[in-house]
Design a protein around this motif. Structure first.
Motif, mmCIF file in Angstrom:
data_model
loop_
_atom_site.group_PDB
_atom_site.id
_atom_site.type_symbol
_atom_site.label_atom_id
_atom_site.label_comp_id
_atom_site.label_asym_id
_atom_site.label_seq_id
_atom_site.Cartn_x
_atom_site.Cartn_y
_atom_site.Cartn_z
ATOM 1 N N ALA A 131 0.821 -1.208 0.000
ATOM 2 C CA ALA A 131 0.000 0.000 0.000
ATOM 3 C C ALA A 131 0.856 1.259 0.000
ATOM 4 O O ALA A 131 1.899 1.305 0.663
ATOM 5 C CB ALA A 131 -0.887 0.008 1.240
ATOM 6 N N ALA A 132 0.409 2.254 -0.735
ATOM 7 C CA ALA A 132 1.044 3.578 -0.678
ATOM 8 C C ALA A 132 0.343 4.367 0.420
ATOM 9 O O ALA A 132 -0.878 4.326 0.521
ATOM 10 C CB ALA A 132 0.881 4.289 -2.007
ATOM 11 N N VAL A 133 1.113 5.061 1.233
ATOM 12 C CA VAL A 133 0.525 5.790 2.364
ATOM 13 C C VAL A 133 1.218 7.138 2.556
ATOM 14 O O VAL A 133 2.269 7.401 1.975
ATOM 15 C CB VAL A 133 0.668 4.976 3.678
ATOM 16 C CG1 VAL A 133 -0.109 3.666 3.623
ATOM 17 C CG2 VAL A 133 2.132 4.722 4.002
ATOM 18 N N GLY A 134 0.616 7.973 3.407
ATOM 19 C CA GLY A 134 1.245 9.214 3.818
ATOM 20 C C GLY A 134 1.851 9.040 5.202
ATOM 21 O O GLY A 134 1.361 8.255 6.013
ATOM 22 N N GLY A 135 2.913 9.786 5.471
ATOM 23 C CA GLY A 135 3.590 9.697 6.771
ATOM 24 C C GLY A 135 3.126 10.798 7.705
ATOM 25 O O GLY A 135 3.046 11.965 7.309
ATOM 26 N N ARG B 197 -9.979 11.929 -1.955
ATOM 27 C CA ARG B 197 -9.187 13.137 -1.666
ATOM 28 C C ARG B 197 -8.196 12.851 -0.557
ATOM 29 O O ARG B 197 -8.408 11.950 0.270
ATOM 30 C CB ARG B 197 -10.113 14.290 -1.258
ATOM 31 C CG ARG B 197 -10.818 14.048 0.082
ATOM 32 C CD ARG B 197 -11.441 15.311 0.640
ATOM 33 N NE ARG B 197 -12.167 15.054 1.880
ATOM 34 C CZ ARG B 197 -11.604 15.004 3.084
ATOM 35 N NH1 ARG B 197 -10.303 15.196 3.223
ATOM 36 N NH2 ARG B 197 -12.338 14.774 4.158
ATOM 37 N N LEU B 198 -7.127 13.629 -0.529
ATOM 38 C CA LEU B 198 -6.212 13.553 0.616
ATOM 39 C C LEU B 198 -6.871 14.281 1.791
ATOM 40 O O LEU B 198 -7.905 14.934 1.641
ATOM 41 C CB LEU B 198 -4.863 14.166 0.247
ATOM 42 C CG LEU B 198 -4.120 13.413 -0.873
ATOM 43 C CD1 LEU B 198 -2.904 14.211 -1.346
ATOM 44 C CD2 LEU B 198 -3.684 12.024 -0.406
ATOM 45 N N GLU B 199 -6.266 14.202 2.959
ATOM 46 C CA GLU B 199 -6.871 14.731 4.177
ATOM 47 C C GLU B 199 -6.605 16.241 4.298
ATOM 48 O O GLU B 199 -5.710 16.780 3.666
ATOM 49 C CB GLU B 199 -6.275 14.016 5.399
ATOM 50 C CG GLU B 199 -6.537 12.530 5.424
ATOM 51 C CD GLU B 199 -5.778 11.733 4.358
ATOM 52 O OE1 GLU B 199 -4.637 12.126 4.044
ATOM 53 O OE2 GLU B 199 -6.330 10.745 3.831
ATOM 54 N N THR B 200 -7.359 16.879 5.180
ATOM 55 C CA THR B 200 -7.015 18.254 5.559
ATOM 56 C C THR B 200 -5.939 18.177 6.633
ATOM 57 O O THR B 200 -5.761 17.131 7.296
ATOM 58 C CB THR B 200 -8.218 19.024 6.150
ATOM 59 O OG1 THR B 200 -8.577 18.397 7.402
ATOM 60 C CG2 THR B 200 -9.417 19.009 5.214
ATOM 61 N N ALA C 285 4.627 7.567 0.633
ATOM 62 C CA ALA C 285 4.693 8.307 -0.632
ATOM 63 C C ALA C 285 4.915 9.794 -0.406
ATOM 64 O O ALA C 285 5.449 10.487 -1.270
ATOM 65 C CB ALA C 285 3.394 8.096 -1.401
ATOM 66 N N ASN C 286 4.489 10.290 0.747
ATOM 67 C CA ASN C 286 4.526 11.748 1.002
ATOM 68 C C ASN C 286 4.336 11.997 2.494
ATOM 69 O O ASN C 286 3.830 11.136 3.214
ATOM 70 C CB ASN C 286 3.372 12.431 0.243
ATOM 71 C CG ASN C 286 2.018 11.815 0.594
ATOM 72 O OD1 ASN C 286 1.669 10.758 0.075
ATOM 73 N ND2 ASN C 286 1.288 12.451 1.489
ATOM 74 N N TRP C 287 4.731 13.187 2.905
ATOM 75 C CA TRP C 287 4.328 13.627 4.247
ATOM 76 C C TRP C 287 2.846 13.963 4.187
ATOM 77 O O TRP C 287 2.393 14.581 3.220
ATOM 78 C CB TRP C 287 5.133 14.856 4.679
ATOM 79 C CG TRP C 287 6.531 14.522 5.118
ATOM 80 C CD1 TRP C 287 7.687 14.855 4.491
ATOM 81 C CD2 TRP C 287 6.910 13.773 6.288
ATOM 82 N NE1 TRP C 287 8.769 14.362 5.178
ATOM 83 C CE2 TRP C 287 8.323 13.694 6.289
ATOM 84 C CE3 TRP C 287 6.203 13.154 7.325
ATOM 85 C CZ2 TRP C 287 9.027 13.032 7.297
ATOM 86 C CZ3 TRP C 287 6.907 12.497 8.324
ATOM 87 C CH2 TRP C 287 8.303 12.448 8.308
HETATM 88 N N1 HPA Z 1 -3.241 10.178 2.688
HETATM 89 C C1 HPA Z 1 -3.988 9.085 2.422
HETATM 90 N N2 HPA Z 1 -3.594 8.147 1.579
HETATM 91 C C2 HPA Z 1 -2.404 8.285 0.975
HETATM 92 C C3 HPA Z 1 -1.588 9.409 1.204
HETATM 93 C C4 HPA Z 1 -2.032 10.401 2.118
HETATM 94 O O1 HPA Z 1 -1.358 11.417 2.369
HETATM 95 N N3 HPA Z 1 -0.472 9.246 0.446
HETATM 96 C C5 HPA Z 1 -0.621 8.063 -0.218
HETATM 97 N N4 HPA Z 1 -1.785 7.485 0.103
#
Ligand code: HPA
Length: 249
Positions: free
Chosen positions: A85-89, A164-167, A207-209
């Motif tokens: 999974a790709a996620v944000g840190g 969408r990404l989060e606020t 993947a990103n902060w």
């Molecule tokens: N938030 C949620 N899901 C994601 C993000 C994020 O910043 N980056 C990659 N998947």
């Protein structure tokens, strides 16, 4: 070794080192899975690959038919699952490109078909105290250490609805809740695997902060670059996992 399924997420729609034997299009009582199940061999082991967002990548996180995906993998013979999974840190250890093997989940998603117990049979309340399979976690953590990969063991995965990404405020709240990383597909996937009694582990790539953790907005080109590097290492990790005879029973 048990037959292992890999669920590929954003940035991992195929594994080049997988020798393909068969493509199985599996229909399930819950509808169509996101993609065919690719049956193949990796480092001499049988592997089933499924692209979570479809191939090509078109299915948004809240539209994924998680029940069909897990059901199809079970039918294809999966005995354990590694979910990429790709996620944000969110917290300081969760630096972009790093591989994380989280240990807990908080679910913020809603409106998803999240159980196989939907009123047609006696309800089973699965134990979900520890959502990930500890033995698979240990194996991946060991394999990452063997390769000296940039990785981290532990962390709480917060699953948001997307797409969408989060606020920034949502991320602040999630951090207060204890979340370390944020993604959109961790649930109900992990719970459905548990309902089907398939050991399941998450291998997340930062993947990103997350929102508000750096100045400015979150830039797509940067996400793509970070994912490319992280997924390159993830493929090495998978190769090591299948080559490592220490845990093969
Ligand atoms: N938030 C949620 N899901 C994601 C993000 C994020 O910043 N980056 C990659 N998947």
């Amino acid at each position: 070794m048990k037959t292992t399924a890999i669920i590929g997420g954003s940035g991992l729609s195929q594994i080049e080192s997988l020798t393909i034997i068969e493509q199985k299009r599996i229909q399930t009582p819950y509808g169509k899975p996101s993609s065919t199940c690719t049956i193949g061999e990796l480092a001499g082991q049988k592997v089933i690959f499924l692209a979570r967002h479809g191939a090509p990548h078109t299915i948004a996180p809240h539209k994924i038919n998680y029940r069909a995906n897990l059901w199809a993998l079970k039918e294809a013979g999966a005995e354990q699952i590694i979910a990429i999974a790709a996620v944000g840190g969110i917290t300081p250890e969760m630096t972009p490109t790093r591989i994380i093997i989280p240990e807990q989940i908080i679910d913020y998603s809603y409106g998803r078909e999240h159980t196989y117990f939907a009123g047609t049979e006696p309800v089973k309340h699965i134990d979900f105290s520890y959502p990930y399979d500890e033995s698979l976690r240990k194996q991946l953590i060991n394999n990452a250490a063997q390769l000296k990969l940039n990785s981290h063991a532990g962390g709480i995965y917060g699953c948001t609805q997307g797409p969408r990404l989060e606020t920034a405020a949502e991320i602040t709240r999630m951090e207060r809740d204890g979340c370390d990383l944020v993604g959109m597909t961790g649930m109900p996937e992990a719970a459905l695997a548990r309902e089907l009694d398939i050991p399941y582990v998450c291998c997340a790539v930062i993947a990103n902060w997350a929102a508000g953790k750096t100045a400015g907005t979150i830039a797509m080109p940067e996400i793509i670059d970070n994912l490319e590097q992280g997924m390159h290492n993830t493929k090495k990790l998978l190769h090591q996992f299948f080559s490592d005879t220490n845990h093969q029973v």
